[in-house]
Design an enzyme around this catalytic site. Sequence first.
Site, PDB file in Angstrom:
ATOM      1  N   HIS A  82       1.006  -1.199  -0.122  1.00  0.00           N
ATOM      2  CA  HIS A  82       0.265  -0.069   0.093  1.00  0.00           C
ATOM      3  C   HIS A  82       0.949   1.420  -0.011  1.00  0.00           C
ATOM      4  O   HIS A  82       1.582   1.277   0.700  1.00  0.00           O
ATOM      5  CB  HIS A  82      -0.725  -0.072   1.306  1.00  0.00           C
ATOM      6  CG  HIS A  82      -1.886  -1.121   1.248  1.00  0.00           C
ATOM      7  ND1 HIS A  82      -2.940  -1.069   0.892  1.00  0.00           N
ATOM      8  CD2 HIS A  82      -1.612  -2.205   1.943  1.00  0.00           C
ATOM      9  CE1 HIS A  82      -3.562  -2.466   1.054  1.00  0.00           C
ATOM     10  NE2 HIS A  82      -2.752  -3.118   1.822  1.00  0.00           N
TER      11      HIS A  82
ATOM     12  N   THR B  75      -3.135   1.761  -3.974  1.00  0.00           N
ATOM     13  CA  THR B  75      -3.438   2.962  -3.116  1.00  0.00           C
ATOM     14  C   THR B  75      -5.058   3.400  -3.480  1.00  0.00           C
ATOM     15  O   THR B  75      -5.480   3.251  -4.110  1.00  0.00           O
ATOM     16  CB  THR B  75      -2.485   4.222  -3.401  1.00  0.00           C
ATOM     17  OG1 THR B  75      -2.901   5.088  -2.234  1.00  0.00           O
ATOM     18  CG2 THR B  75      -2.957   4.896  -4.764  1.00  0.00           C
TER      19      THR B  75
ATOM     20  N   GLY C  72      -8.943  -2.019   3.764  1.00  0.00           N
ATOM     21  CA  GLY C  72      -9.558  -1.211   4.903  1.00  0.00           C
ATOM     22  C   GLY C  72      -9.694  -1.965   5.857  1.00  0.00           C
ATOM     23  O   GLY C  72      -9.630  -3.254   5.867  1.00  0.00           O
TER      24      GLY C  72
ATOM     25  N   GLU D  29      -8.705 -11.794   7.048  1.00  0.00           N
ATOM     26  CA  GLU D  29      -7.735 -11.135   7.709  1.00  0.00           C
ATOM     27  C   GLU D  29      -8.167 -11.294   9.423  1.00  0.00           C
ATOM     28  O   GLU D  29      -7.487 -11.031  10.367  1.00  0.00           O
ATOM     29  CB  GLU D  29      -7.406  -9.473   7.534  1.00  0.00           C
ATOM     30  CG  GLU D  29      -6.116  -9.183   7.714  1.00  0.00           C
ATOM     31  CD  GLU D  29      -5.887  -7.699   7.238  1.00  0.00           C
ATOM     32  OE1 GLU D  29      -6.594  -7.056   6.708  1.00  0.00           O
ATOM     33  OE2 GLU D  29      -4.830  -7.070   7.598  1.00  0.00           O
TER      34      GLU D  29
HETATM   35  C1  LIG Z   1      -2.666  -4.340   7.844  1.00  0.00           C
HETATM   36  N1  LIG Z   1      -3.605  -4.958   7.030  1.00  0.00           N
HETATM   37  C2  LIG Z   1      -4.416  -4.266   6.157  1.00  0.00           C
HETATM   38  N2  LIG Z   1      -5.712  -4.510   6.039  1.00  0.00           N
HETATM   39  C3  LIG Z   1      -6.620  -3.934   5.283  1.00  0.00           C
HETATM   40  N3  LIG Z   1      -6.082  -2.693   4.836  1.00  0.00           N
HETATM   41  C4  LIG Z   1      -5.104  -2.275   4.648  1.00  0.00           C
HETATM   42  C5  LIG Z   1      -3.931  -2.840   5.650  1.00  0.00           C
HETATM   43  N4  LIG Z   1      -2.827  -2.160   5.391  1.00  0.00           N
HETATM   44  C6  LIG Z   1      -3.250  -1.059   4.734  1.00  0.00           C
HETATM   45  N5  LIG Z   1      -4.454  -1.029   4.345  1.00  0.00           N
HETATM   46  C7  LIG Z   1      -5.166  -0.090   3.530  1.00  0.00           C
HETATM   47  O1  LIG Z   1      -4.278   0.806   2.965  1.00  0.00           O
HETATM   48  C8  LIG Z   1      -4.396   2.111   3.204  1.00  0.00           C
HETATM   49  C9  LIG Z   1      -3.177   2.734   3.430  1.00  0.00           C
HETATM   50  O2  LIG Z   1      -2.589   2.870   1.966  1.00  0.00           O
HETATM   51  P1  LIG Z   1      -3.413   4.072   0.879  1.00  0.00           P
HETATM   52  O3  LIG Z   1      -3.833   5.206   1.918  1.00  0.00           O
HETATM   53  O4  LIG Z   1      -4.305   3.390   0.220  1.00  0.00           O
HETATM   54  O5  LIG Z   1      -2.031   4.221   0.101  1.00  0.00           O
HETATM   55  C10 LIG Z   1      -5.062   1.915   4.727  1.00  0.00           C
HETATM   56  O6  LIG Z   1      -5.695   3.173   5.051  1.00  0.00           O
HETATM   57  C11 LIG Z   1      -6.007   0.789   4.317  1.00  0.00           C
HETATM   58  O7  LIG Z   1      -7.209   1.292   4.093  1.00  0.00           O
HETATM   59 ZN   LIG Z   2      -2.841  -4.970   2.546  1.00  0.00          ZN
END
Ligand SMILES: CNc1ncnc2c1ncn2[C@@H]1O[C@H](COP(=O)(O)O)[C@@H](O)[C@H]1O
Ligand SMILES: [Zn+2]
Length: 340
Positions: free
Chosen positions: A16, A100, A173, A203
């Site tokens: 991400h 993202t 999310g 998850e």
């Molecule tokens: C830990 N496990 C996880 N499970 C679910 N969603 C996750 C995550 N880790 C990250 N994100 C998702 O990615 C966003 C951050 O990157 P971006 O702002 O999109 O670039 C987080 O706000 C969440 O929506």
């Molecule tokens: Zn992830």
Amino acid sequence: MWKFLKEMPKVELHAHLNGSLNTNSLQDLAEKVYGNTSEEFSHLCARFVNFEKDSNLDKCFEKFAFVHELTSTAAGLQYATELVIRDFANDNIQYLELRTTPKANKNYLRRDYLRIVLDTIKRSRKKYPNILVKLLPSINRSEPVAVAEETVALALEFAKTDPDLVVGIDLSGIPTKGKFTDFCGALDLARREGLKLVIHCAEIDNPPEIKEMLSFGMSRCGHGTYLTEEDFAQMKAANIPIECCLTSNVKSGSVSSFEEHHLKRLMESDAPRVVCTDDSGVFDTSLTNEFLLVVETFNVTRDQCIDLTLEAVKHSFASEQERQQMALKVEHYVNSLQTD
Ligand SMILES: CNc1ncnc2c1ncn2[C@@H]1O[C@H](COP(=O)(O)O)[C@@H](O)[C@H]1O
Ligand SMILES: [Zn+2]
């Protein structure tokens, strides 16, 4: 072993954007874009990567708010994207699928957000020629379905002009938020229009939702922590790899220890799996480090690390030709070791 893993031309399929900014990059970003060099900010960065023993997913998600503030301007988002590509390139990632969530605020609309990220990826090609980057816009399941629909519409629009760049859609999310079936319409449209789907699945332990997700289908499965043996067998039969993110799962408390990680069972049953970072910044890791953990925890050999990389090549959303090139890079690497 570290040198071998670091120099291996690795393939990252689950990262991400905002989660991949490490403390150094956050400080670079704060300094260059916002002129903030205060000690207070350094303390905030240190706190950012510090996890308590009893950490959980909710605490992880709180951390994203900190990064999101720094990327809430066009200049911040642009520089953050460049820094993330730089950091993955420095870790010898030859191929990166970056996800993202397009965001809207007073500085940009969701379309602007994606445009900024895409333009930065394109511009970075010159500076970082050894890394090929693709983009997967994410749907945040905490947000309304209308936002998901907009995200898919934008992804399809950008996939028309940049088909080699926008290759899929991610659903992520907070896993306790939103109802999966509400997003199926948007996800299905994306799939029918040719985008690949990656879904954060299992998850948390939510058997009805897991069932819905598996029957809906996906190209790759994020985490798969709470899948049952039967589910794993179903994934194997459908050749759907599980994206295994060891540090993320342990630090977020969804897996109790590295030893307990389901990657072990996936390897034993020879089911498709790929090793990924998820959020290398938030979880203070790198793909090299994830491989080292796999090696140290499960006694995986160098040959198996090479095989895991080739497996990631196979399950990537790159073109056939790009995949051949990636495999060739891995082959060259192996040959270079033999002549050392
Ligand atoms: C830990 N496990 C996880 N499970 C679910 N969603 C996750 C995550 N880790 C990250 N994100 C998702 O990615 C966003 C951050 O990157 P971006 O702002 O999109 O670039 C987080 O706000 C969440 O929506
Ligand atoms: Zn992830």
